[in-house]
Scaffold this motif. Structure first.
Motif, PDB file in Angstrom:
ATOM      1  N   MET A 190       0.844  -1.201   0.000  1.00 59.43           N
ATOM      2  CA  MET A 190       0.000   0.000   0.000  1.00 59.43           C
ATOM      3  C   MET A 190       0.882   1.254   0.000  1.00 59.43           C
ATOM      4  O   MET A 190       1.792   1.366   0.816  1.00 59.43           O
ATOM      5  N   SER A 191       0.627   2.173  -0.924  1.00 55.51           N
ATOM      6  CA  SER A 191       1.465   3.377  -1.024  1.00 55.51           C
ATOM      7  C   SER A 191       1.132   4.362   0.095  1.00 55.51           C
ATOM      8  O   SER A 191       0.102   4.224   0.764  1.00 55.51           O
ATOM      9  N   MET A 192       2.004   5.383   0.238  1.00 60.03           N
ATOM     10  CA  MET A 192       1.798   6.402   1.272  1.00 60.03           C
ATOM     11  C   MET A 192       0.490   7.160   1.046  1.00 60.03           C
ATOM     12  O   MET A 192      -0.240   7.485   1.991  1.00 60.03           O
ATOM     13  N   ALA A 193       0.222   7.445  -0.232  1.00 56.90           N
ATOM     14  CA  ALA A 193      -0.999   8.196  -0.568  1.00 56.90           C
ATOM     15  C   ALA A 193      -2.244   7.393  -0.165  1.00 56.90           C
ATOM     16  O   ALA A 193      -3.194   7.940   0.402  1.00 56.90           O
ATOM     17  N   GLU A 194      -2.162   6.101  -0.442  1.00 59.61           N
ATOM     18  CA  GLU A 194      -3.311   5.247  -0.081  1.00 59.61           C
ATOM     19  C   GLU A 194      -3.482   5.182   1.446  1.00 59.61           C
ATOM     20  O   GLU A 194      -4.600   5.226   1.967  1.00 59.61           O
ATOM     21  N   LEU A 195      -2.311   5.087   2.108  1.00 67.00           N
ATOM     22  CA  LEU A 195      -2.353   5.061   3.576  1.00 67.00           C
ATOM     23  C   LEU A 195      -2.980   6.337   4.130  1.00 67.00           C
ATOM     24  O   LEU A 195      -3.813   6.308   5.043  1.00 67.00           O
ATOM     25  N   ALA A 196      -2.572   7.477   3.559  1.00 65.44           N
ATOM     26  CA  ALA A 196      -3.104   8.774   4.007  1.00 65.44           C
ATOM     27  C   ALA A 196      -4.602   8.836   3.766  1.00 65.44           C
ATOM     28  O   ALA A 196      -5.365   9.314   4.608  1.00 65.44           O
ATOM     29  N   GLN A 197      -4.998   8.354   2.583  1.00 66.06           N
ATOM     30  CA  GLN A 197      -6.428   8.372   2.260  1.00 66.06           C
ATOM     31  C   GLN A 197      -7.226   7.525   3.260  1.00 66.06           C
ATOM     32  O   GLN A 197      -8.274   7.945   3.749  1.00 66.06           O
TER      33      GLN A 197
END
Lengths: 478, 333
Positions: free
Chosen positions: A1-8
């Motif tokens: 899971m990418s950072m952007a996905e994690l943030a979302q």
């Protein structure tokens, strides 16, 4: 899971957490509303067709000392004192405390009430700034005027407490208009329950009303939005907020503009605290804490029908200052009494009322801001879609509007103070509109208050008043 | 999403219902006010006319029962004596007394209270009200006391007196107030009550005695001024001070040397009130008492004694005791 996905994902979870916080808060409000409705029903039953004349002419009625601090109130003090002198109560003394006014407050009092210097024998039981002189009115012997050096409202009230001779003291603001029979109503809890140490009455907004001779003669709901929103806020705060607490562990707040206290209990608690901007709440918390610690009486009751009218700020600047001060006062008081938090020693105070004030009253603006910013960030990052955001917003604020509308119904079935149909619909309109813009502003002001508290700011800030029922009068409070 | 949508729909529907309720209530009250304005005015005029002997009650009878009651209550609140009797007769003829009596027997306390308040306002003599002295709800017992005080009956005054020791402060307050309003008629019941009063009720009973200020209480108060509890001694000395006479003067003097500061203070107040010149030397010494309230009461009592007291205050003002001198100076100003 990418950072952007994690943030979302984080943002989405945050929004849901905030949603459940809102749900919990609003559920508690619903419980408060039900409790208030039950209490109001009981109150109406108790007071329907009661004869207050008995108290009016009773020789065993407890003596009440009214404490009215005044600071630069030259424009309104004459009218205010005349109004207070016509209050219906058998055993009343009025103590006006001139707290080092720089305008002509003392001159007005001297001129209008024929003041004569007196030297009553009294002991200073609690500290206050030096008293310059004491006067009694030659025309109204029940009026005592204390002329003292400026020390703030708490200091002025302490000076009054030292000189008061009544078993009960009524703390108020000099510019508050108290309804003629309010004391007859307010004294009830002290006669009904031995353990009552304090009782608060309802404060209503007088903006838009007509005043004559220190009395409200025509009652109208404000047509201007800022005072209009405040009418709704006050109705919500008093009619269901404080009334509901009567059955849920007792009140923590009695408005500084109108409250009745057992003088001995207040002196025992050390009077008002000087170095706080929330002296009214601080006193109530001190009284309740004392009661738990010393096993002494400590009931704090709210009585819905005694009414005092006050002028609400009409500009955002002044209103913001007021709300920021209130929130600083709340934070300061809760911090001073932090030992109560979830402490079973303090019964309902420690386990229900205190945590409510911390988690809901104090921290709600912070949570609301975080939720709002999270929603914006979620939208920008695509974690939350627009329909969800709109729905979330509507649900979060919709319940607030619904509670306000239900409070209006509560008012309508109990006191019906706004008889005109148009007034009721104006108020109903304000219940909806206050959620758009106004509520978000109050969040910002309260957060500013929190920030100032953390920085140790204890300033009152200037209050500008137009004078109730008149456009010309003006004065500056603290 | 669907959950949020459902919640929102519930909110919106509730909000709309709330608005509708407000609208309907506003319309209903507006209609009712306009519809009954003229009949109510006519009924009020007829009710006033009934006080002057007019007998046609038809305009009142046309109103709903609730508004008939309102007209009667409005009138009863502003009249007294024979006029109130007339209003009660009016209520009887309109058939309003019977429902109020029924309400007094209701299982719900608030209904009993509503009936009792109506009957009290009209001074209706009925056993239904007397029965409320034993009601479990304190407001009902207090209401019975309020009603009983107007009935001029020794038995009822004794029932009211018994409420002085009630556990509810509302009953105690109403009982004290009712007895003071009853005046001379309450003397014997209170006297008899004091003979066997529970200890907790003595202070409240003595407050009534002070208000009645009847010499028949002197001997009893004199006894109580020697009671073991200081608070009772204080109340007894105060009661004696309001009665006056030799026993009062002796009790005041005795109280000046009591071990309890509250009693000494009450003694000084009594000595001032009774203008007891014989107490002056004691009062002068008390200016140096360890308790402020005693000093204050002594200074005020000396001032009340007139020339002899002022002389002693002047001496104290020049004396070595700084606090006493300060107090004396302020008392003299």
């Amino acid at each position: 899971m990418s950072m952007a996905e994690l943030a979302q994902l984080g943002l989405l979870r945050l929004e849901w957490a905030i949603f459940f916080y809102f749900l919990a808060v609003n559920s508690f409000y619903a419980v408060l509303l039900l409790s208030a409705a039950w209490e109001l029903r009981d109150h109406v039953h108790r007071t329907r067709a009661e004869s207050r004349w008995r108290m009016l002419s009773s020789r065993v009625a407890p003596r009440i000392s009214m404490l009215a601090p005044a600071y630069n109130e030259a424009a309104t003090v004459g009218q205010s004192v005349r109004g207070l002198l016509t209050l219906r109560y058998a055993n009343l003394e009025l103590i006006l405390i001139n707290d080092g006014s720089r305008d002509g407050t003392m001159d007005v009092l001297q001129r209008e009430f024929a003041l004569r210097p007196v030297t009553p024998l009294f002991r200073q039981l609690i500290p206050n700034k030096p008293i310059r002189a004491l006067y009694r009115s030659a025309t109204h012997p029940e009026l005592l005027v204390i002329d003292k050096e400026n020390g703030g409202k708490a200091d002025a009230l302490n000076a009054g407490l030292n000189l008061a001779r009544g078993e009960l003291v009524c703390a108020m603001d000099a510019d508050t208009i108290i309804e003629p029979d309010a004391l007859l109503r307010m004294v009830r809890p002290f006669l009904l329950m031995d353990d009552t140490v304090a009782a608060g009455g309802t404060i209503r907004i007088a903006n838009g009303c007509q005043v004559h001779g220190g009395r409200i003669v025509t009652l109208r709901a404000p047509r201007r939005p800022i005072p209009g929103f405040q009418v709704i806020e006050y109705l919500r705060a008093f009619l269901f907020g404080r009334l509901g607490w009567n059955r849920l562990g007792g009140n923590l707040i009695i408005s500084g503009a109108f409250g009745l206290f057992n003088r001995a209990a207040v002196l025992e608690a050390g009077g008002y605290t000087h170095d706080t901007v929330g002296e009214d709440m601080e006193l109530v918390l001190k009284l309740r804490r004392n009661a738990y610690e010393k096993k002494t009486p400590g009931r704090v009751a709210f009585v819905p029908d005694p009414v005092a009218w006050t002028e609400a700020p009409e500009t955002l600047r002044v209103l913001g200052r007021q709300r920021d001060r209130w929130h600083r006062g709340l934070a300061d008081t809760l911090w001073r009494h932090r030992r109560c938090m979830l402490n079973p020693r303090y019964g309902a105070l420690g386990m229900i009322a205190y945590p409510y004030f911390v988690f809901i009253e104090l921290l709600a603006p912070l949570v609301e801001l975080i939720g709002f910013l999270g929603l914006l960030a979620g939208l920008i990052m695509g974690a939350i879609n627009f329909p969800f955001a709109v729905l979330f917003f509507l649900v979060a604020y919709g319940f607030g509007a619904l509670l306000s509308a239900l409070t209006l119904i509560l008012e309508d079935v109990s006191y019906r103070r706004y008889p005109a149909i148009s007034d009721r619909f104006v108020l109903f309109g304000w219940t909806l509109l206050e959620n758009i813009g106004y509520r978000q502003l109050t969040v910002l002001w309260r957060i500013r208050g929190l920030w100032k508290f953390l920085r140790g700011n204890k300033q009152w800030g200037a209050m500008e008043r137009r004078g109730i029922g008149s456009a010309a009068a003006s004065s500056t409070g603290r | 999403m669907s959950l949020l949508r459902a919640v929102l729909v519930v909110f919106l529907a509730s909000y709309a219902i709330a608005g509708l309720i407000l609208l309907l209530r506003a319309l209903w009250f507006s209609y009712r006010t306009n519809h009954y304005a003229a009949p109510l005015a006519a009924a009020r005029a007829v009710a006033l006319g009934a006080l002057r002997g007019h007998t046609d009650l038809a305009p009142i009878g046309k109103l709903p029962r609730r508004l008939q009651g309102r007209v009667i209550v409005e009138l009863a609140r502003v009249v007294s004596g024979t006029d109130r009797v007339t209003v009660a007769e009016l209520a009887q003829r309109l058939g309003l007394i019977e429902p109020a009596l029924k309400q007094c027997g209701s299982r719900r306390w608030h209904r009993r209270l509503r009936g009792a308040r109506f009957l009290t306002l009209l001074d209706v003599k009925t056993p239904a009200m007397a029965a409320l002295f034993d009601d479990p709800h304190p407001l009902l017992r207090a209401q019975a006391a309020e009603w009983g005080a107007r009935q001029n009956s020794d038995i009822l005054l004794r029932r009211i007196t018994a409420l002085i020791s009630d556990r509810s402060p509302a009953c105690r307050f109403t009982a004290k107030d009712a007895l003071l309003r009853a005046g001379a008629a309450a003397v014997l019941p209170v006297h008899d009550y004091l003979e066997s009063a529970p200890e907790d009720a003595l202070i409240d009973a003595l407050e009534v005695v002070a208000g009645l200020a009847e010499p028949r209480f002197s001997a009893m108060c004199d006894n109580l001024s020697r009671h073991v509890r200081p608070a009772v001694r204080v109340a007894a000395v105060r009661a004696l001070a309001s009665i006056g006479g030799e026993q009062a003067a002796a009790a005041a003097l005795r109280a000046l040397t009591d071990s309890d500061p509250l009693v000494r203070s009450a003694g000084a107040e009594a000595a001032g009130l009774l203008r007891q010149s014989a107490a002056a030397p004691h009062l002068y010494r008390m200016l140096g008492d360890s308790e402020f309230e005693v000093q204050r009461a002594a200074a005020l009592a000396l001032r009340a004694l007139g020339a002899s007291g002022e002389l002693l205050l002047r001496r104290a003002a020049r004396g070595p005791d700084g606090a006493a001198a300060q107090l004396a100076k302020r008392a003299l100003t």
